[in-house]
Design a protein around this motif. Structure first.
Motif, PDB file in Angstrom:
ATOM      1  N   VAL A 143      85.114  91.004  26.927  1.00  0.00           N
ATOM      2  CA  VAL A 143      84.756  91.486  25.600  1.00  0.00           C
ATOM      3  C   VAL A 143      83.257  91.712  25.453  1.00  0.00           C
ATOM      4  O   VAL A 143      82.822  92.707  24.850  1.00  0.00           O
ATOM      5  CB  VAL A 143      85.249  90.494  24.524  1.00  0.00           C
ATOM      6  CG1 VAL A 143      84.757  90.903  23.137  1.00  0.00           C
ATOM      7  CG2 VAL A 143      86.775  90.437  24.539  1.00  0.00           C
ATOM      8  N   TYR A 144      82.448  90.811  26.012  1.00  0.00           N
ATOM      9  CA  TYR A 144      81.004  90.894  25.816  1.00  0.00           C
ATOM     10  C   TYR A 144      80.231  91.193  27.106  1.00  0.00           C
ATOM     11  O   TYR A 144      79.264  91.960  27.083  1.00  0.00           O
ATOM     12  CB  TYR A 144      80.479  89.581  25.220  1.00  0.00           C
ATOM     13  CG  TYR A 144      81.065  89.259  23.880  1.00  0.00           C
ATOM     14  CD1 TYR A 144      80.672  89.952  22.736  1.00  0.00           C
ATOM     15  CD2 TYR A 144      82.034  88.263  23.744  1.00  0.00           C
ATOM     16  CE1 TYR A 144      81.225  89.664  21.497  1.00  0.00           C
ATOM     17  CE2 TYR A 144      82.589  87.976  22.507  1.00  0.00           C
ATOM     18  CZ  TYR A 144      82.182  88.671  21.383  1.00  0.00           C
ATOM     19  OH  TYR A 144      82.719  88.390  20.164  1.00  0.00           O
ATOM     20  N   GLY A 145      80.662  90.585  28.207  1.00  0.00           N
ATOM     21  CA  GLY A 145      79.908  90.735  29.446  1.00  0.00           C
ATOM     22  C   GLY A 145      79.964  92.132  30.024  1.00  0.00           C
ATOM     23  O   GLY A 145      78.916  92.736  30.324  1.00  0.00           O
ATOM     24  N   ILE A 146      81.182  92.672  30.172  1.00  0.00           N
ATOM     25  CA  ILE A 146      81.318  94.003  30.766  1.00  0.00           C
ATOM     26  C   ILE A 146      80.623  95.072  29.924  1.00  0.00           C
ATOM     27  O   ILE A 146      79.893  95.908  30.472  1.00  0.00           O
ATOM     28  CB  ILE A 146      82.803  94.344  31.000  1.00  0.00           C
ATOM     29  CG1 ILE A 146      83.346  93.495  32.157  1.00  0.00           C
ATOM     30  CG2 ILE A 146      82.979  95.821  31.307  1.00  0.00           C
ATOM     31  CD1 ILE A 146      84.795  93.744  32.474  1.00  0.00           C
ATOM     32  N   PRO A 147      80.797  95.102  28.591  1.00  0.00           N
ATOM     33  CA  PRO A 147      80.055  96.107  27.812  1.00  0.00           C
ATOM     34  C   PRO A 147      78.542  95.995  27.969  1.00  0.00           C
ATOM     35  O   PRO A 147      77.848  97.012  28.055  1.00  0.00           O
ATOM     36  CB  PRO A 147      80.484  95.817  26.367  1.00  0.00           C
ATOM     37  CG  PRO A 147      81.834  95.193  26.503  1.00  0.00           C
ATOM     38  CD  PRO A 147      81.753  94.354  27.745  1.00  0.00           C
ATOM     39  N   ALA A 148      78.030  94.768  28.016  1.00  0.00           N
ATOM     40  CA  ALA A 148      76.584  94.591  28.173  1.00  0.00           C
ATOM     41  C   ALA A 148      76.116  95.100  29.524  1.00  0.00           C
ATOM     42  O   ALA A 148      75.104  95.806  29.635  1.00  0.00           O
ATOM     43  CB  ALA A 148      76.220  93.114  28.004  1.00  0.00           C
ATOM     44  N   VAL A 149      76.859  94.755  30.565  1.00  0.00           N
ATOM     45  CA  VAL A 149      76.506  95.231  31.907  1.00  0.00           C
ATOM     46  C   VAL A 149      76.639  96.747  31.987  1.00  0.00           C
ATOM     47  O   VAL A 149      75.815  97.431  32.599  1.00  0.00           O
ATOM     48  CB  VAL A 149      77.401  94.550  32.974  1.00  0.00           C
ATOM     49  CG1 VAL A 149      77.177  95.187  34.341  1.00  0.00           C
ATOM     50  CG2 VAL A 149      77.109  93.050  33.029  1.00  0.00           C
ATOM     51  N   ALA A 150      77.688  97.287  31.345  1.00  0.00           N
ATOM     52  CA  ALA A 150      77.908  98.740  31.364  1.00  0.00           C
ATOM     53  C   ALA A 150      76.745  99.472  30.708  1.00  0.00           C
ATOM     54  O   ALA A 150      76.299 100.514  31.206  1.00  0.00           O
ATOM     55  CB  ALA A 150      79.218  99.075  30.658  1.00  0.00           C
TER      56      ALA A 150
END
Length: 376
Positions: free
Chosen positions: A124-131
């Protein structure tokens, strides 16, 4: 396990570290000394200070292993004996605690719950931030490649055809767009591609065409269809839409969405053990760009960009509000079977840009509040 004068006696096999052949052996250990004796007596009895020995963590169904000085290794199925020696000498206390937790079903269930919660938070939070970080770190040359490959994919799929607008009309729209692009900035090589969104005609083979549409690709290529031009009542409406699309470019919304979608795929492949090559990842980007949409946050950010342009250039956001409302009505008519538009499009100004009433309300608030444009 047996106890002999304060020693723990372990029966097992010995590996000398030079060959894979095992030899039956006995290992006697206490707090100070360790003694290894081979059953056939082929090697003299070996003794070491106990602290030089290492004990590997237990693995269910696997023999316990004790590492010996010089590269040797002793393995035994006497897990109870090794555990007793660990407790007596204070070895691997942390691992013993972990093992004790693993032996309790509630602890294992709790650990699973924590792991799933951590995975959910990462998704929910990690992948969008990395993306988002990955999108902004992508070189401009790579963005240009994504644009080119996506346009090629659309052309091969016959999703659009050459524009039917007159040369003079096309030149005027491109000139007006250059003003929008100059205002948007960011150093992108913006270009406006005008295309027919119904390459087979409204009743022909254009059922899979783009229809009434406009969309932006990561490198600054913006596509607008003849059908959207025809729907608009003024060029101000069209420039509002195009300013909105530049907001997606400068914020790299499209590419971040692609990386986020492919990131979820990569997480899945890691869990399942499947391997995805870099070539497959790169080949998937154009298709992901075509199938991906924008979040409400991304839409709001792009609408804010367009709103600032409209307020600064025309003093009002009403042209953009008007065409959004007209698009919504046109889409509603199509759902009721009365629209003359071609079939569903890949990039749809409504299906990939959710919450049209909310967006119009936001633009009205911007105008009422007279929000100043950010420094560009």
């Amino acid at each position: 396990m047996t106890r002999d004068a304060g020693q723990t006696v372990l029966q097992g096999v010995y590996f000398d570290g030079r060959s894979s052949r095992d030899q039956a052996a006995t290992l006697r250990v206490d707090a100070q000394t360790a003694t290894l004796e081979l059953a056939d007596g082929s090697v003299p009895v070996q003794r070491w200070p106990a602290h030089l020995l290492g004990v590997e963590a237990p693995v269910p169904g696997v023999r316990r292993a004790v590492t010996l000085p010089g590269g040797g290794r002793f393995e035994t199925r006497d897990d109870a004996g090794v555990s007793a020696w660990e407790r007596a000498t204070g070895r691997n206390r942390a691992l013993s605690g972990v093992r004790a937790l693993e032996s309790r079903w509630w602890a294992a269930l709790a650990a699973l719950g924590v792991s799933l919660a951590a995975l959910a938070l990462f998704v929910v939070y990690g992948i969008p931030a990395v993306a988002r970080q990955a999108a902004f770190a992508t070189p401009r040359s790579v963005l240009a490649t994504f644009d080119r490959e996506t346009i090629n994919l659309l052309q091969k799929g016959e999703y659009f055809g050459p524009s039917r607008l007159s040369a003079a009309r096309q030149a005027r729209l491109k000139a007006e767009f250059r003003q929008v692009a100059a205002w948007a900035g960011g150093g992108y090589p913006y270009r406006l591609l005008l295309r027919d969104g119904e390459p087979g005609g409204p009743n022909g083979l254009g059922a899979k065409g783009l229809g009434t549409n406009a969309f932006a690709l990561p490198g600054g290529t913006v596509v607008m269809t003849d059908q959207l031009v025809a729907l608009a009542k003024s060029d101000r409406e069209l420039m509002g839409v195009l300013a909105h699309e530049t907001g997606h470019v400068t914020s790299r919304h499209g590419l971040a969405g692609v990386y986020q979608a492919l990131g979820l795929t990569l997480v899945t492949t890691v869990i399942t053990g499947d391997i995805v090559s870099a070539g497959t990842f790169a080949a998937a980007v154009p298709a992901a760009l075509l199938s991906g949409g924008y979040s409400r946050a991304a839409e709001t950010q792009a609408d804010q960009v367009s709103g600032h342009y409209m307020l600064g250039t025309y003093g009002t956001t009403k042209p953009l509000q008007t065409i959004l409302a007209r698009l919504a009505k046109d889409d509603s008519d199509e759902s009721g079977g009365s629209s003359k538009k071609s079939g569903p499009s890949i990039f749809d100004l409504l299906s990939t840009h959710p919450g049209t009433p909310d967006r119009i309300a936001y633009l009205k608030r911007m105008e009422a509040e007279g929000k100043p444009a950010p420094t560009r």
